[in-house]
Design a protein around this motif. Structure first.
Motif, PDB file in Angstrom:
ATOM      1  N   TRP A  50      38.904  40.353  47.233  1.00 18.01           N
ATOM      2  CA  TRP A  50      39.448  39.008  47.093  1.00 18.01           C
ATOM      3  C   TRP A  50      39.860  38.775  45.641  1.00 18.01           C
ATOM      4  CZ3 TRP A  50      40.667  37.242  51.510  1.00 18.01           C
ATOM      5  CH2 TRP A  50      39.842  37.386  52.629  1.00 18.01           C
ATOM      6  N   PRO A  51      40.973  38.121  45.416  1.00 15.87           N
ATOM      7  CA  PRO A  51      41.390  37.844  44.036  1.00 15.87           C
ATOM      8  C   PRO A  51      40.579  36.692  43.450  1.00 15.87           C
ATOM      9  CG  PRO A  51      42.953  36.885  45.572  1.00 15.87           C
ATOM     10  CD  PRO A  51      41.952  37.654  46.406  1.00 15.87           C
ATOM     11  N   ASP A  52      40.071  36.863  42.237  1.00 15.81           N
ATOM     12  CA  ASP A  52      39.366  35.769  41.559  1.00 15.81           C
ATOM     13  C   ASP A  52      40.312  35.138  40.533  1.00 15.81           C
ATOM     14  OD1 ASP A  52      39.311  37.362  39.141  1.00 15.81           O
ATOM     15  OD2 ASP A  52      37.595  38.427  39.985  1.00 15.81           O
ATOM     16  N   PRO A  53      39.974  33.966  40.003  1.00 18.11           N
ATOM     17  CA  PRO A  53      40.881  33.270  39.066  1.00 18.11           C
ATOM     18  C   PRO A  53      41.290  34.122  37.873  1.00 18.11           C
ATOM     19  CG  PRO A  53      39.136  31.786  39.780  1.00 18.11           C
ATOM     20  CD  PRO A  53      38.774  33.156  40.318  1.00 18.11           C
ATOM     21  N   GLU A  54      40.366  34.909  37.337  1.00 11.66           N
ATOM     22  CA  GLU A  54      40.698  35.742  36.172  1.00 11.66           C
ATOM     23  C   GLU A  54      41.719  36.821  36.549  1.00 11.66           C
ATOM     24  OE1 GLU A  54      37.644  35.064  37.196  1.00 11.66           O
ATOM     25  OE2 GLU A  54      37.051  33.608  35.650  1.00 11.66           O
ATOM     26  N   ARG A  55      41.509  37.390  37.721  1.00 13.15           N
ATOM     27  CA  ARG A  55      42.417  38.445  38.188  1.00 13.15           C
ATOM     28  C   ARG A  55      43.819  37.887  38.419  1.00 13.15           C
ATOM     29  NH1 ARG A  55      40.772  42.343  43.290  1.00 13.15           N
ATOM     30  NH2 ARG A  55      42.774  43.356  43.658  1.00 13.15           N
ATOM     31  N   ILE A  56      43.905  36.679  38.961  1.00 13.97           N
ATOM     32  CA  ILE A  56      45.204  36.041  39.188  1.00 13.97           C
ATOM     33  C   ILE A  56      45.860  35.705  37.859  1.00 13.97           C
ATOM     34  CG2 ILE A  56      46.347  34.012  40.144  1.00 13.97           C
ATOM     35  CD1 ILE A  56      44.123  33.964  42.301  1.00 13.97           C
ATOM     36  N   ALA A  57      45.081  35.099  36.931  1.00 11.41           N
ATOM     37  CA  ALA A  57      45.637  34.700  35.641  1.00 11.41           C
ATOM     38  C   ALA A  57      46.160  35.900  34.859  1.00 11.41           C
ATOM     39  CB  ALA A  57      44.571  33.958  34.842  1.00 11.41           C
ATOM     40  N   ALA A  58      45.469  37.036  34.983  1.00 12.65           N
ATOM     41  CA  ALA A  58      45.885  38.223  34.230  1.00 12.65           C
ATOM     42  C   ALA A  58      47.236  38.746  34.673  1.00 12.65           C
ATOM     43  CB  ALA A  58      44.827  39.314  34.385  1.00 12.65           C
ATOM     44  N   ARG A  59      47.657  38.395  35.892  1.00 13.41           N
ATOM     45  CA  ARG A  59      48.922  38.895  36.420  1.00 13.41           C
ATOM     46  C   ARG A  59      50.043  37.853  36.371  1.00 13.41           C
ATOM     47  NH1 ARG A  59      44.821  41.607  38.144  1.00 13.41           N
ATOM     48  NH2 ARG A  59      45.014  43.779  38.873  1.00 13.41           N
ATOM     49  N   ARG A  60      49.771  36.715  35.784  1.00 17.64           N
ATOM     50  CA  ARG A  60      50.764  35.668  35.682  1.00 17.64           C
ATOM     51  C   ARG A  60      51.920  36.104  34.776  1.00 17.64           C
ATOM     52  NH1 ARG A  60      51.804  30.874  38.452  1.00 17.64           N
ATOM     53  NH2 ARG A  60      49.893  29.744  38.872  1.00 17.64           N
ATOM     54  N   ALA A  61      53.128  35.753  35.169  1.00 14.57           N
ATOM     55  CA  ALA A  61      54.296  36.004  34.314  1.00 14.57           C
ATOM     56  C   ALA A  61      54.255  35.044  33.139  1.00 14.57           C
ATOM     57  CB  ALA A  61      55.578  35.835  35.109  1.00 14.57           C
ATOM     58  N   ALA A  62      54.872  35.448  32.040  1.00 15.27           N
ATOM     59  CA  ALA A  62      54.891  34.598  30.862  1.00 15.27           C
ATOM     60  C   ALA A  62      55.681  33.334  31.165  1.00 15.27           C
ATOM     61  CB  ALA A  62      55.516  35.348  29.698  1.00 15.27           C
TER      62      ALA A  62
END
Length: 320
Positions: free
Chosen positions: A308-320
């Protein structure tokens, strides 16, 4: 960016140019490109939508609609949860009975044998939208004729190509599993069952040959055709348009209006940014029925080690 059917990686200079183009993701498409995309995307779906009210009461009723809907989402989730998130990417671990059930349910979608499907998709991720990708819509370039040709190729044309993905190279785990090999080789049986179950149910519920015939048309033929085009749209449409809130090495995009019919697969940008994630629709309001089904399996104790994706994992993949 013209692509050839080869598994050899491009030279460094070519790779840099391809990477730059893929990062842009076609955001600056002109009006002609947008019109071509709109026609390719809209016409087949509008034709199907127009056929329903015309046929209602004359070969289509609630019984056929119910059979078609149940079979559609059963086989769709067989592909999305089974073939894709489990067998291809290992987003979770499943017990043996569920593993076999997912393999059969995905096979009922009639999208090809299990091992071939997985091998093709793993190869797609290795070379996504670059040289070696079996079904990139950018294969022939970025002009309007090239894009139209590429969309057709990504949608259906690639399946008729003589080139075959080496299964032992891309799916060795499945090739070496006797049960999965057997299920894959029995693709003809799953195809027959997928075609025959709807008319059998329709005939038994209506106690008539007419009920069996209409159920065969809608629950077998139309259902399989619709599911195929939705699945192929992930290859074509979701690599040509859509929002890109996450960083990826290709042109994968999120296409919201395909989310329900694709069982959450059209949140494609996150998937390519984080391929092993069990949930693709990670942002607020993004419906992902496949992730919900995996959650139910987890609560029942049938799956474990779900990624499952956690908030940190999602944030790390965010586009600039």
């Amino acid at each position: 960016m013209t692509m050839q059917a080869s598994e050899a990686p491009p030279d460094p200079a070519g790779a840099a140019a391809t990477q730059l183009s893929a990062t842009r993701g076609g955001e600056r498409q002109g009006p002609i490109e947008r019109i071509a995309l709109a026609l390719f995307i809209g016409v087949p779906f509008l034709a199907l939508v127009a056929a329903v009210p015309v046929a209602w009461g004359r070969g289509l009723g609630w019984r056929d609609l119910a059979i078609t809907t149940v079979m559609y989402f059963l086989t769709c989730h067989g592909v999305t949860v089974g073939f894709h998130r489990y067998f291809t990417h290992g987003a979770f671990k499943a017990n043996r009975p569920l593993r076999i059930a997912l393999a059969v349910a995905g096979s009922l979608a009639v999208e090809g044998p299990l091992v071939r499907w997985v091998a093709d998709h793993r190869r797609h991720h290795r070379f996504s939208d670059k040289e070696g990708d079996p079904h990139s819509p950018w294969r022939f370039g970025e002009t309007v004729p090239a894009l139209v040709k590429g969309l057709w190729w990504a949608h259906t044309g690639w399946m008729f190509d003589q080139e075959q993905t080496p299964q032992l190279k891309y799916a060795p785990d499945l090739v070496r599993d006797p049960a999965m090999r057997r299920i894959s080789r029995l693709f003809w049986l799953w195809t027959a069952l997928s075609l025959l179950v709807p008319p059998l149910v329709g005939g038994l519920l209506s106690l008539s040959w007419e009920g069996a015939l209409t159920a065969f048309f809608w629950g077998s033929l139309v259902r399989i055709a619709l599911l195929h085009h939705v699945t192929w749209s992930i290859n074509s449409i979701c690599h040509a348009i859509g929002s890109r809130p996450f960083r990826s090495r290709d042109r994968s995009g999120n296409v919201w209006w395909l989310a329900v019919l694709s069982c959450g697969e059209s949140w494609h940008n996150l998937h390519h940014a984080d391929p092993t994630s069990a949930r693709h629709g990670v942002l607020r309001g993004q419906l992902d029925s496949s992730a919900r089904l995996i959650r139910w399996f987890e609560r029942a104790g049938w799956v474990h080690d779900v990624r499952w994706p956690d908030p940190e994992r999602i944030a790390a993949r965010r586009a600039a």
